[in-house]
Design a protein around this motif. Structure first.
Motif, PDB file in Angstrom:
ATOM      1  N   VAL A  69       0.814  -1.217   0.000  1.00 54.43           N
ATOM      2  CA  VAL A  69       0.000   0.000   0.000  1.00 54.43           C
ATOM      3  C   VAL A  69       0.850   1.270   0.000  1.00 54.43           C
ATOM      4  O   VAL A  69       0.358   2.354  -0.328  1.00 54.43           O
ATOM      5  N   ALA A  70       2.150   1.161   0.375  1.00 55.13           N
ATOM      6  CA  ALA A  70       2.983   2.362   0.491  1.00 55.13           C
ATOM      7  C   ALA A  70       4.372   2.137  -0.095  1.00 55.13           C
ATOM      8  O   ALA A  70       5.340   2.777   0.329  1.00 55.13           O
ATOM      9  N   ILE A  71       4.486   1.252  -1.064  1.00 51.52           N
ATOM     10  CA  ILE A  71       5.797   0.913  -1.607  1.00 51.52           C
ATOM     11  C   ILE A  71       6.463   2.114  -2.290  1.00 51.52           C
ATOM     12  O   ILE A  71       7.668   2.347  -2.123  1.00 51.52           O
ATOM     13  N   GLY A  72       5.705   2.890  -3.056  1.00 51.81           N
ATOM     14  CA  GLY A  72       6.277   4.065  -3.714  1.00 51.81           C
ATOM     15  C   GLY A  72       6.905   5.029  -2.723  1.00 51.81           C
ATOM     16  O   GLY A  72       8.081   5.397  -2.865  1.00 51.81           O
ATOM     17  N   LEU A  74       7.898   4.454   0.318  1.00 51.41           N
ATOM     18  CA  LEU A  74       9.024   3.793   0.978  1.00 51.41           C
ATOM     19  C   LEU A  74      10.275   3.834   0.100  1.00 51.41           C
ATOM     20  O   LEU A  74      11.385   4.036   0.583  1.00 51.41           O
ATOM     21  N   MET A  75      10.085   3.663  -1.196  1.00 55.23           N
ATOM     22  CA  MET A  75      11.219   3.704  -2.123  1.00 55.23           C
ATOM     23  C   MET A  75      11.880   5.074  -2.164  1.00 55.23           C
ATOM     24  O   MET A  75      13.066   5.185  -2.485  1.00 55.23           O
ATOM     25  N   ARG A  76      11.136   6.106  -1.820  1.00 52.09           N
ATOM     26  CA  ARG A  76      11.681   7.466  -1.887  1.00 52.09           C
ATOM     27  C   ARG A  76      12.414   7.876  -0.612  1.00 52.09           C
ATOM     28  O   ARG A  76      12.858   9.020  -0.489  1.00 52.09           O
ATOM     29  N   LEU A  77      12.547   6.946   0.335  1.00 49.40           N
ATOM     30  CA  LEU A  77      13.223   7.271   1.596  1.00 49.40           C
ATOM     31  C   LEU A  77      14.726   7.013   1.545  1.00 49.40           C
ATOM     32  O   LEU A  77      15.417   7.207   2.546  1.00 49.40           O
ATOM     33  N   GLY A  78      15.233   6.551   0.395  1.00 49.48           N
ATOM     34  CA  GLY A  78      16.671   6.367   0.254  1.00 49.48           C
ATOM     35  C   GLY A  78      17.146   4.929   0.282  1.00 49.48           C
ATOM     36  O   GLY A  78      18.358   4.678   0.232  1.00 49.48           O
ATOM     37  N   PHE A  79      16.218   3.983   0.378  1.00 45.37           N
ATOM     38  CA  PHE A  79      16.610   2.581   0.311  1.00 45.37           C
ATOM     39  C   PHE A  79      17.142   2.252  -1.089  1.00 45.37           C
ATOM     40  O   PHE A  79      16.664   2.778  -2.093  1.00 45.37           O
ATOM     41  N   VAL A 124      -0.561  -7.246  -6.853  1.00 49.86           N
ATOM     42  CA  VAL A 124      -0.035  -7.062  -8.206  1.00 49.86           C
ATOM     43  C   VAL A 124      -0.550  -5.754  -8.809  1.00 49.86           C
ATOM     44  O   VAL A 124       0.197  -5.016  -9.464  1.00 49.86           O
ATOM     45  N   ALA A 125      -1.816  -5.434  -8.577  1.00 45.35           N
ATOM     46  CA  ALA A 125      -2.380  -4.199  -9.118  1.00 45.35           C
ATOM     47  C   ALA A 125      -1.639  -2.982  -8.581  1.00 45.35           C
ATOM     48  O   ALA A 125      -1.347  -2.036  -9.328  1.00 45.35           O
ATOM     49  N   ARG A 126      -1.308  -2.998  -7.290  1.00 45.70           N
ATOM     50  CA  ARG A 126      -0.617  -1.849  -6.695  1.00 45.70           C
ATOM     51  C   ARG A 126       0.816  -1.731  -7.208  1.00 45.70           C
ATOM     52  O   ARG A 126       1.294  -0.633  -7.479  1.00 45.70           O
ATOM     53  N   LEU A 127       1.508  -2.854  -7.343  1.00 46.34           N
ATOM     54  CA  LEU A 127       2.869  -2.798  -7.862  1.00 46.34           C
ATOM     55  C   LEU A 127       2.881  -2.366  -9.321  1.00 46.34           C
ATOM     56  O   LEU A 127       3.765  -1.626  -9.757  1.00 46.34           O
ATOM     57  N   ASN A 128       1.888  -2.821 -10.067  1.00 47.44           N
ATOM     58  CA  ASN A 128       1.796  -2.466 -11.479  1.00 47.44           C
ATOM     59  C   ASN A 128       1.531  -0.975 -11.669  1.00 47.44           C
ATOM     60  O   ASN A 128       1.887  -0.398 -12.705  1.00 47.44           O
ATOM     61  N   ALA A 129       0.919  -0.350 -10.674  1.00 50.32           N
ATOM     62  CA  ALA A 129       0.580   1.074 -10.766  1.00 50.32           C
ATOM     63  C   ALA A 129       1.737   1.992 -10.388  1.00 50.32           C
ATOM     64  O   ALA A 129       1.627   3.214 -10.556  1.00 50.32           O
ATOM     65  N   LEU A 130       2.834   1.431  -9.877  1.00 49.75           N
ATOM     66  CA  LEU A 130       3.968   2.270  -9.490  1.00 49.75           C
ATOM     67  C   LEU A 130       4.553   2.958 -10.724  1.00 49.75           C
ATOM     68  O   LEU A 130       4.736   2.326 -11.761  1.00 49.75           O
ATOM     69  N   PRO A 131       4.860   4.240 -10.610  1.00 49.86           N
ATOM     70  CA  PRO A 131       5.448   4.944 -11.764  1.00 49.86           C
ATOM     71  C   PRO A 131       6.849   4.422 -12.070  1.00 49.86           C
ATOM     72  O   PRO A 131       7.565   3.967 -11.178  1.00 49.86           O
TER      73      PRO A 131
END
Length: 355
Positions: A69-72, A74-79, A124-131
């Motif tokens: 639900v919050a992967i995008g 989380l990815m922007r935190l520098g990991f 899968v739908a949420r991951l597919n929607a990631l820019p």
């Protein structure tokens, strides 16, 4: 809000029931309230694993965002990478509450969540929607339902479903909170699971992302070699060492230490690092990439895992305690340690303590 301010507010969050606090943290991330890390990665941290370039070797372990639900954010935190899941074929509510315990005196966590998640379709739908392009490498952690599961059917189907959206796929056969799951680490069952995965992977017309297997730190010494051999025999690219432990390493000060579930955080660090060294010795020179997980809360902890044989590291409990500001701090500390000891890049230090 910046990651530093978000971390300053963490003591307030720690005053709330742990599971409620976790849900609030995910909600805040979804709405962008944790901010983003704007700092550039130190070039010394850039590395490659599974043939994939990583901006840095510091990742978020599975379990923090099971339903993606919050992967995008989380990815922007520098990991350098973020692992979503574990996801199961069908939604499940997990185990009865309370099921998440904060061992504050030990900076540790015990969980018996039972892989509560929204199921494969929503995941899968949420991951597919990631820019695209994504700011970090994306892992998808797959597992089986507590009820009506068929591992030899479900793992391959899960892999096929997430393959188009994930950079790598982690196979969870080591959570202590799903009855019978750890039995899949046994030699015969693991070989059957990995053979089924390999057959499905070979038949895919589209992307075939690398497979890594997440193992427990509680494996008996004689059980480790069969796991390594099975992984290599069936084309697995890596192992995550390790999941949470059902042991209670002394000394634990928290009165919650007797709660049932998997323990993570600093008390797991030594146990998981010893397991990492054992696996690294067995797999040395055999094209198996290791991810060190368990008790990482500082640059020194990450450095220890790298020197023990890991090419990448993951954290969980420390992030839950300290918040987003932890990530850039670990990166800075790790870069300084690499330079102090004369390494030019992350790969140069991998496994130096076991050579």
């Amino acid at each position: 809000m910046t990651p530093r301010i978000a971390s300053i507010l963490m003591p307030l969050v720690r005053g709330i029931d742990p599971e409620r606090a976790h849900d609030l943290a995910l909600r805040a991330l979804r709405f962008g309230l944790a901010g983003a890390d704007r700092g550039a990665d130190d070039p010394i941290l850039a590395t490659t694993a599974f043939g994939i370039p990583f901006r840095n070797p510091v990742g978020l372990a599975a379990g923090f965002d099971k339903s993606a639900v919050a992967i995008g954010p989380l990815m922007r935190l520098g990991f350098g990478f973020v692992e979503a899941g574990s996801v199961t074929p069908r939604p499940q509510i997990g185990n009865p509450k309370p099921r998440l315990f904060r061992l504050s005196e030990d900076r540790a966590v015990i969980n018996r969540m039972g892989m509560n998640n929204a199921g494969l379709a929503a995941f899968v739908a949420r991951l597919n929607a990631l820019p695209r392009p994504r700011p970090a490498v994306l892992g998808a952690n797959i597992a089986i339902n507590k009820e009506k599961a068929d591992p030899f059917r479900d793992y391959p189907a899960l892999y096929a479903a997430v393959a188009p959206v994930a950079d790598y796929v982690a196979v969870n056969v080591s959570s202590p909170n799903t009855p019978g799951l750890r039995d899949l680490q046994g030699e015969e069952q693991l070989r059957q699971v990995l053979a089924a995965l390999a057959a499905t992977r070979a038949g895919l017309a589209g992307p075939r992302p690398p497979i890594v297997v997440k193992i427990a730190p509680d494996l008996a010494p004689g059980a480790v070699e069969p796991v390594v051999e099975a992984a290599i025999a069936h084309g697995v690219e890596g192992l995550i060492v390790s999941n949470t432990t059902i042991a209670r390493p002394a000394p634990l000060r928290s009165p919650l230490k007797s709660q049932t579930g998997g323990l993570s955080g600093p008390p797991l660090r030594a146990l998981s690092t010893e397991m990492l060294k054992r696996v690294a010795r067995l797999s040395r020179g055999r094209n198996l990439t290791l991810i060190g997980c368990g008790g990482v809360g500082s640059g020194a902890d990450a450095y220890e895992k790298l020197r023990a044989g890991a090419s990448l590291v993951q954290l969980y409990a420390a992030f839950a305690y300290e918040g987003p500001a932890l990530v850039p701090r670990i990166r800075r500390e790790l870069a300084a340690l690499l330079r102090r000891d004369g390494f030019r890049e992350v790969a140069d230090c991998v496994g130096v303590d076991i050579r």
